[in-house]
Design an enzyme around this catalytic site. Structure first.
Site, PDB file in Angstrom:
ATOM      1  NE  ARG A  55     -21.724 -14.614  -2.320  1.00 39.35           N
ATOM      2  CZ  ARG A  55     -22.611 -14.027  -3.121  1.00 39.35           C
ATOM      3  NH1 ARG A  55     -23.755 -14.597  -3.379  1.00 39.35           N
ATOM      4  NH2 ARG A  55     -22.339 -12.852  -3.681  1.00 39.35           N
ATOM      5  CD  GLU A 100     -22.167 -20.694  -6.302  1.00 37.71           C
ATOM      6  OE1 GLU A 100     -21.988 -19.736  -7.073  1.00 37.71           O
ATOM      7  OE2 GLU A 100     -22.990 -20.668  -5.383  1.00 37.71           O
ATOM      8  CG  HIS A 130     -25.204 -18.144  -7.722  1.00 36.30           C
ATOM      9  ND1 HIS A 130     -24.057 -18.000  -6.981  1.00 36.30           N
ATOM     10  CD2 HIS A 130     -25.913 -17.007  -7.483  1.00 36.30           C
ATOM     11  CE1 HIS A 130     -24.071 -16.835  -6.341  1.00 36.30           C
ATOM     12  NE2 HIS A 130     -25.199 -16.213  -6.642  1.00 36.30           N
TER      13      HIS A 130
HETATM   14  P1  NAP Z   1     -28.064  -6.787   3.463  1.00 37.04           P
HETATM   15  O1  NAP Z   1     -29.206  -5.845   3.246  1.00 37.04           O
HETATM   16  O2  NAP Z   1     -26.743  -6.233   3.872  1.00 37.04           O
HETATM   17  O3  NAP Z   1     -28.547  -7.869   4.519  1.00 37.04           O
HETATM   18  C1  NAP Z   1     -27.695  -8.787   5.117  1.00 37.04           C
HETATM   19  C2  NAP Z   1     -28.310  -9.218   6.429  1.00 37.04           C
HETATM   20  O4  NAP Z   1     -27.506 -10.253   6.971  1.00 37.04           O
HETATM   21  C3  NAP Z   1     -28.388  -8.114   7.462  1.00 37.04           C
HETATM   22  O5  NAP Z   1     -29.634  -8.151   8.062  1.00 37.04           O
HETATM   23  C4  NAP Z   1     -27.287  -8.468   8.457  1.00 37.04           C
HETATM   24  O6  NAP Z   1     -27.687  -8.060   9.769  1.00 37.04           O
HETATM   25  C5  NAP Z   1     -27.232  -9.990   8.331  1.00 37.04           C
HETATM   26  N1  NAP Z   1     -25.901 -10.496   8.635  1.00 37.04           N
HETATM   27  C6  NAP Z   1     -24.702 -10.056   8.185  1.00 37.04           C
HETATM   28  N2  NAP Z   1     -23.708 -10.788   8.703  1.00 37.04           N
HETATM   29  C7  NAP Z   1     -24.289 -11.697   9.509  1.00 37.04           C
HETATM   30  C8  NAP Z   1     -23.769 -12.722  10.352  1.00 37.04           C
HETATM   31  N3  NAP Z   1     -22.454 -12.934  10.466  1.00 37.04           N
HETATM   32  N4  NAP Z   1     -24.651 -13.488  11.037  1.00 37.04           N
HETATM   33  C9  NAP Z   1     -25.986 -13.256  10.936  1.00 37.04           C
HETATM   34  N5  NAP Z   1     -26.528 -12.296  10.158  1.00 37.04           N
HETATM   35  C10 NAP Z   1     -25.677 -11.526   9.462  1.00 37.04           C
HETATM   36  O7  NAP Z   1     -27.760  -7.631   2.135  1.00 37.04           O
HETATM   37  P2  NAP Z   1     -28.810  -8.100   1.023  1.00 37.04           P
HETATM   38  O8  NAP Z   1     -28.875  -7.085  -0.060  1.00 37.04           O
HETATM   39  O9  NAP Z   1     -30.074  -8.529   1.687  1.00 37.04           O
HETATM   40  O10 NAP Z   1     -28.018  -9.381   0.455  1.00 37.04           O
HETATM   41  C11 NAP Z   1     -27.757 -10.481   1.312  1.00 37.04           C
HETATM   42  C12 NAP Z   1     -26.877 -11.510   0.659  1.00 37.04           C
HETATM   43  O11 NAP Z   1     -27.623 -12.263  -0.307  1.00 37.04           O
HETATM   44  C13 NAP Z   1     -25.696 -10.988  -0.163  1.00 37.04           C
HETATM   45  O12 NAP Z   1     -24.605 -10.632   0.656  1.00 37.04           O
HETATM   46  C14 NAP Z   1     -25.370 -12.151  -1.065  1.00 37.04           C
HETATM   47  O13 NAP Z   1     -24.418 -12.999  -0.464  1.00 37.04           O
HETATM   48  C15 NAP Z   1     -26.687 -12.882  -1.189  1.00 37.04           C
HETATM   49  N6  NAP Z   1     -27.226 -12.812  -2.566  1.00 37.04           N
HETATM   50  C16 NAP Z   1     -27.413 -13.957  -3.265  1.00 37.04           C
HETATM   51  C17 NAP Z   1     -27.921 -13.900  -4.557  1.00 37.04           C
HETATM   52  C18 NAP Z   1     -28.153 -15.144  -5.367  1.00 37.04           C
HETATM   53  O14 NAP Z   1     -28.150 -15.063  -6.575  1.00 37.04           O
HETATM   54  N7  NAP Z   1     -28.375 -16.276  -4.750  1.00 37.04           N
HETATM   55  C19 NAP Z   1     -28.203 -12.670  -5.145  1.00 37.04           C
HETATM   56  C20 NAP Z   1     -28.006 -11.519  -4.399  1.00 37.04           C
HETATM   57  C21 NAP Z   1     -27.518 -11.601  -3.100  1.00 37.04           C
HETATM   58  P3  NAP Z   1     -26.575  -7.759  10.911  1.00 37.04           P
HETATM   59  O15 NAP Z   1     -25.568  -6.831  10.291  1.00 37.04           O
HETATM   60  O16 NAP Z   1     -27.366  -7.176  12.045  1.00 37.04           O
HETATM   61  O17 NAP Z   1     -25.985  -9.078  11.276  1.00 37.04           O
END
Ligand code: NAP
Length: 326
Positions: free
Chosen positions: A234, A263, A281
């Protein structure tokens, strides 16, 4: 089982077309236009029981819809939905994890390669006729060879990126709030510590308050002059003015960004920088993956009102014990 056709579902204009059509077939779909809830009469607001959403669902919006039971959010990141407020009110929030993981990881690797090897700049060189007129594009100072990547957010997408990086022979370390016990990658308990230990920082963490401007001037300083920043998570996670300053001053080498703070606005200063690769994005933006995401929204809302558990409740609602179906 509820008569689905009697369930009013608010769907924003511009929502994924096939998902909207599928919802329309089953439910009593009402349009959410640019005017927001102002476009609905008080009586209509009373009736709404579900929202299909790809954007902001604030606490105020939830409070203005007293019959609201579920928010089916389109996307895995749901920082634009006040999930804590929903959970406290007993409103279910679902997101669309897993179905987009591989697509987003592909995009992250594409963005990394584009950034480190200056592929967009090289393509522009060819299209401008410069290859023929002036000669080859200069050798890139950047290479993936010998690099170590630090992943902030080693979750579903972070792991899919790590798997790809292993195949590319890139070293891997990570920072999460909690160490994972199922991976051997080097763990750092601070983002600054991770940035100092690697030369390529990849952000795959969620947005929201806990990561707001986490990549700040100190983190960029720690990443160093050979450093590459890739953000697929993000835009709010990066202090954008600090990044612009770091790219301009050579504090870090280059950045590849798929996401931005406000955005679709991208600061002109970022656009003007030659050492930044910028994508609008597009992480999950293929017809294939968006269809799967849309279907998951439909499946969640349908399950909820059909007496079956929703498939993908967000952790806040699961933890708070919000009912998994109506
Ligand atoms: P996920 O499986 O929930 O993984 C998120 C990871 O981030 C977890 O390992 C979590 O570990 C860590 N995390 C959460 N809060 C944190 C913090 N404050 N500091 C450090 N680490 C933190 O989610 P995902 O499915 O991989 O998706 C991740 C993110 O990618 C989404 O939330 C979204 O914002 C982004 N995304 C972007 C796109 C795009 O088009 N660019 C598309 C899809 C998703 P801990 O809980 O141990 O901290």
């Amino acid at each position: 089982m509820a008569d689905l056709k009697s369930v009013p579902v608010l769907v924003p204009v511009g929502f994924h077309a096939a998902a909207r059509a599928a919802l329309q077939e089953r439910f009593d779909v009402r349009d959410l236009t640019e005017t927001g809830l102002d476009g609905l009469s008080p009586a209509e607001r009373q009736e709404i029981r579900a929202i299909a959403s790809f954007g902001n669902v604030s606490a105020a919006m939830m409070d203005a819809l007293p019959g609201l039971q579920i928010i089916g959010s389109f996307g895995v990141g749901y920082d634009s939905v006040d999930a804590a407020h929903a959970a406290a009110k007993g409103i279910m929030v679902t997101n669309t994890p897993d179905v987009l993981t591989e697509e987003v990881a592909d995009t992250a690797l594409g963005l990394l390669l584009m950034t480190v090897r200056e592929l967009p700049q090289a393509e522009r060189h060819l299209r401008a006729g410069l290859w023929e007129a002036k000669g080859p594009y200069p050798l890139t100072t950047g290479t993936l060879r010998g690099r170590t990547a630090g992943i902030m957010g080693l979750g579903r997408i972070g792991m899919a990126i790590a798997r790809r990086l292993e195949a590319f022979g890139v070293g891997i370390a990570y920072y999460n709030r909690r160490r994972r016990d199922d991976v051997a990658y080097e763990y750092h308990d601070t983002l600054e510590g991770l940035a100092g230990a690697v030369d390529t920082l990849i952000i795959a963490a969620p947005g929201g308050a806990s990561t707001d401007k986490a990549v700040d001037a100190r983190v960029l300083e720690a990443l160093g002059p050979d450093g590459i920043l890739i953000n697929i998570g993000r835009g709010t996670t990066v202090d954008e003015p600090a990044l612009i300053a770091a790219l301009a001053a050579g504090t870090i080498k280059t950045a590849g960004l798929d996401v931005f703070e406000k955005e679709p606005h991208v600061p002109q200063a970022l656009i003007d920088l030659p050492n930044a690769v910028l994508l609008p994005h597009v992480g999950s933006a293929s017809l294939h993956t968006r269809a799967a995401m849309g279907q998951l929204v439909v499946d969640n809302v349908t399950a909820f009102f059909s007496g079956r558990d929703v498939l993908t409740p967000v952790p806040e609602c699961a933890k708070a014990g919000v009912p998994l179906h109506a």
